[in-house]
Motif scaffolding. Sequence first.
Motif, PDB file in Angstrom:
ATOM      1  N   GLN A 194       0.812  -1.217   0.000  1.00 20.98           N
ATOM      2  CA  GLN A 194       0.000   0.000   0.000  1.00 20.98           C
ATOM      3  C   GLN A 194       0.846   1.268   0.000  1.00 20.98           C
ATOM      4  N   LYS A 195       2.189   1.082  -0.009  1.00 20.44           N
ATOM      5  CA  LYS A 195       3.131   2.204   0.003  1.00 20.44           C
ATOM      6  C   LYS A 195       2.934   3.120   1.216  1.00 20.44           C
ATOM      7  N   LYS A 196       2.482   2.512   2.319  1.00 24.00           N
ATOM      8  CA  LYS A 196       2.362   3.257   3.567  1.00 24.00           C
ATOM      9  C   LYS A 196       3.629   3.130   4.404  1.00 24.00           C
ATOM     10  N   ALA A 197       4.483   2.204   4.020  1.00 28.14           N
ATOM     11  CA  ALA A 197       5.787   2.009   4.663  1.00 28.14           C
ATOM     12  C   ALA A 197       6.682   1.314   3.658  1.00 28.14           C
ATOM     13  N   PHE A 198       7.987   1.325   3.932  1.00 35.96           N
ATOM     14  CA  PHE A 198       8.950   0.786   2.973  1.00 35.96           C
ATOM     15  C   PHE A 198       9.963  -0.094   3.704  1.00 35.96           C
ATOM     16  N   LEU A 199      10.339  -1.173   3.043  1.00 33.04           N
ATOM     17  CA  LEU A 199      11.266  -2.124   3.660  1.00 33.04           C
ATOM     18  C   LEU A 199      12.626  -1.478   3.895  1.00 33.04           C
ATOM     19  N   ALA A 200      13.076  -1.533   5.140  1.00 31.55           N
ATOM     20  CA  ALA A 200      14.404  -1.041   5.489  1.00 31.55           C
ATOM     21  C   ALA A 200      15.361  -2.213   5.687  1.00 31.55           C
ATOM     22  N   ALA A 201      14.978  -3.174   6.535  1.00 28.61           N
ATOM     23  CA  ALA A 201      15.855  -4.315   6.815  1.00 28.61           C
ATOM     24  C   ALA A 201      15.057  -5.437   7.456  1.00 28.61           C
ATOM     25  N   ARG A 202      15.621  -6.635   7.410  1.00 30.79           N
ATOM     26  CA  ARG A 202      15.052  -7.766   8.138  1.00 30.79           C
ATOM     27  C   ARG A 202      15.567  -7.740   9.577  1.00 30.79           C
ATOM     28  N   ILE A 203      14.812  -8.354  10.464  1.00 22.14           N
ATOM     29  CA  ILE A 203      15.250  -8.498  11.844  1.00 22.14           C
ATOM     30  C   ILE A 203      15.834  -9.896  12.004  1.00 22.14           C
ATOM     31  N   GLY A 204      17.086  -9.965  12.384  1.00 20.40           N
ATOM     32  CA  GLY A 204      17.709 -11.265  12.604  1.00 20.40           C
ATOM     33  C   GLY A 204      17.986 -12.014  11.326  1.00 20.40           C
ATOM     34  N   ASN A 205      18.740 -11.417  10.437  1.00 19.57           N
ATOM     35  CA  ASN A 205      19.016 -12.037   9.142  1.00 19.57           C
ATOM     36  C   ASN A 205      20.280 -12.894   9.167  1.00 19.57           C
ATOM     37  N   GLY A 206      20.855 -13.051  10.352  1.00 18.55           N
ATOM     38  CA  GLY A 206      22.096 -13.810  10.455  1.00 18.55           C
ATOM     39  C   GLY A 206      21.859 -15.273  10.743  1.00 18.55           C
ATOM     40  N   ALA A 207      22.599 -15.815  11.715  1.00 19.74           N
ATOM     41  CA  ALA A 207      22.486 -17.231  12.058  1.00 19.74           C
ATOM     42  C   ALA A 207      21.091 -17.526  12.607  1.00 19.74           C
ATOM     43  N   PRO A 208      20.575 -18.739  12.369  1.00 21.04           N
ATOM     44  CA  PRO A 208      19.237 -19.084  12.856  1.00 21.04           C
ATOM     45  C   PRO A 208      19.164 -19.107  14.376  1.00 21.04           C
ATOM     46  N   LEU A 209      18.018 -18.697  14.897  1.00 19.86           N
ATOM     47  CA  LEU A 209      17.737 -18.722  16.323  1.00 19.86           C
ATOM     48  C   LEU A 209      16.351 -19.324  16.517  1.00 19.86           C
ATOM     49  N   PRO A 210      16.136 -20.131  17.544  1.00 22.20           N
ATOM     50  CA  PRO A 210      14.793 -20.685  17.765  1.00 22.20           C
ATOM     51  C   PRO A 210      13.798 -19.563  18.034  1.00 22.20           C
ATOM     52  N   ARG A 211      12.652 -19.613  17.356  1.00 24.92           N
ATOM     53  CA  ARG A 211      11.650 -18.571  17.546  1.00 24.92           C
ATOM     54  C   ARG A 211      10.298 -19.181  17.925  1.00 24.92           C
ATOM     55  N   ALA A 212       9.446 -19.490  16.958  1.00 27.73           N
ATOM     56  CA  ALA A 212       8.140 -20.067  17.281  1.00 27.73           C
ATOM     57  C   ALA A 212       8.280 -21.561  17.563  1.00 27.73           C
ATOM     58  N   VAL A 213       7.585 -22.020  18.596  1.00 26.36           N
ATOM     59  CA  VAL A 213       7.638 -23.432  18.996  1.00 26.36           C
ATOM     60  C   VAL A 213       6.238 -23.899  19.384  1.00 26.36           C
ATOM     61  N   ILE A 214       6.101 -25.201  19.555  1.00 25.34           N
ATOM     62  CA  ILE A 214       4.907 -25.778  20.173  1.00 25.34           C
ATOM     63  C   ILE A 214       5.301 -26.211  21.578  1.00 25.34           C
ATOM     64  N   ALA A 215       4.597 -25.695  22.578  1.00 26.83           N
ATOM     65  CA  ALA A 215       4.912 -25.995  23.977  1.00 26.83           C
ATOM     66  C   ALA A 215       3.843 -26.896  24.580  1.00 26.83           C
ATOM     67  N   ALA A 216       4.270 -27.722  25.525  1.00 23.51           N
ATOM     68  CA  ALA A 216       3.348 -28.637  26.207  1.00 23.51           C
ATOM     69  C   ALA A 216       3.787 -28.811  27.649  1.00 23.51           C
ATOM     70  N   ASP A 217       2.888 -29.316  28.462  1.00 23.02           N
ATOM     71  CA  ASP A 217       3.231 -29.636  29.846  1.00 23.02           C
ATOM     72  C   ASP A 217       4.280 -30.742  29.858  1.00 23.02           C
ATOM     73  N   GLU A 218       5.311 -30.567  30.680  1.00 23.95           N
ATOM     74  CA  GLU A 218       6.436 -31.507  30.698  1.00 23.95           C
ATOM     75  C   GLU A 218       5.995 -32.928  31.052  1.00 23.95           C
TER      76      GLU A 218
END
Length: 317
Positions: A194-218
Amino acid sequence: MRLPGFVLVCICILFATFTFFKELHKKERPLLLVATPAPQVELLPLYIGVCLGYFEFNGVEVRLISSADYDSKQKQQVLHACEIEDVIYARAFNGDKSVAITLLSERDCALLLGRSPEPFTWDKTRDKSIITAGPSSATTAILEEILRENKIRPHREVTLMQNIPEELRITAFLSGTADYIVAPEPTATVLIQQKKAFLAARIGNGAPLPRAVIAADEKWATENQALVASFEDSLNRARAFIYSHPPAEIAWLTGPFFPHVSLSTMEKAIARGQNNKTWGLSRKPSADSFNRLQEILNRAGELPRPLAYEEVFKGRK
């Protein structure tokens, strides 16, 4: 004249028998409820697993419910699609016994957006302001780490606006607040289109880091290892599907999970995720990437006590 009637009766009996055994099989299939937040591109493997019947193929019935509707008092075991820091903080500060049973994404889908389509360097954020998530968010901690790596001191040489509620951040930016905003997908792609904002950079474009997971009771995860393995295998097939099929096909399949987003927007967001290797390529992150994330959270002042890898990913050395 009796033969057609006999055939009809046989057909009815066969149909009834088929329906009975189908329902019997369905009743025998264990049901897993998965509480999910608002639709997120990071959760795509979960959506794909539901759409293509991967869970049912592995003998598991998965039903998605809204995290807002989750009742902690209900007897039915509920899994949670969340960020890894939610599990870390719950164990470190609240004595909670949740574990991450599988990985969904290992790179942020969040993008740094600016107000003009100009070439970007991180030095341009100096003496500027950025709307971002709260201080406990790993996305914000990763942003601070990127700024430090570029010799920019967070909160001193750049203002991080972390106190704006999530539902008001986009509105605040569009009304003129701040110079940049950290926006999630697919919202970021909508703003760019919509040209209401413009891409500047990605967040965390380097080495992979765990982000979204599925959690359960241990305790539940320990007692239901076969069920967890079937659930993980289904997600593993979904991850493979994402990286072997065109974004347009994936957008069409998962479109119902994003009812307010066009298919063309989803296609662009998915293509960006494929190129960035957003979704985990394995069921568990490496211990090194997990510890690196904890170091980032520690430098951000959010995690005074790091946890052992085997504590969060129970029994996964």
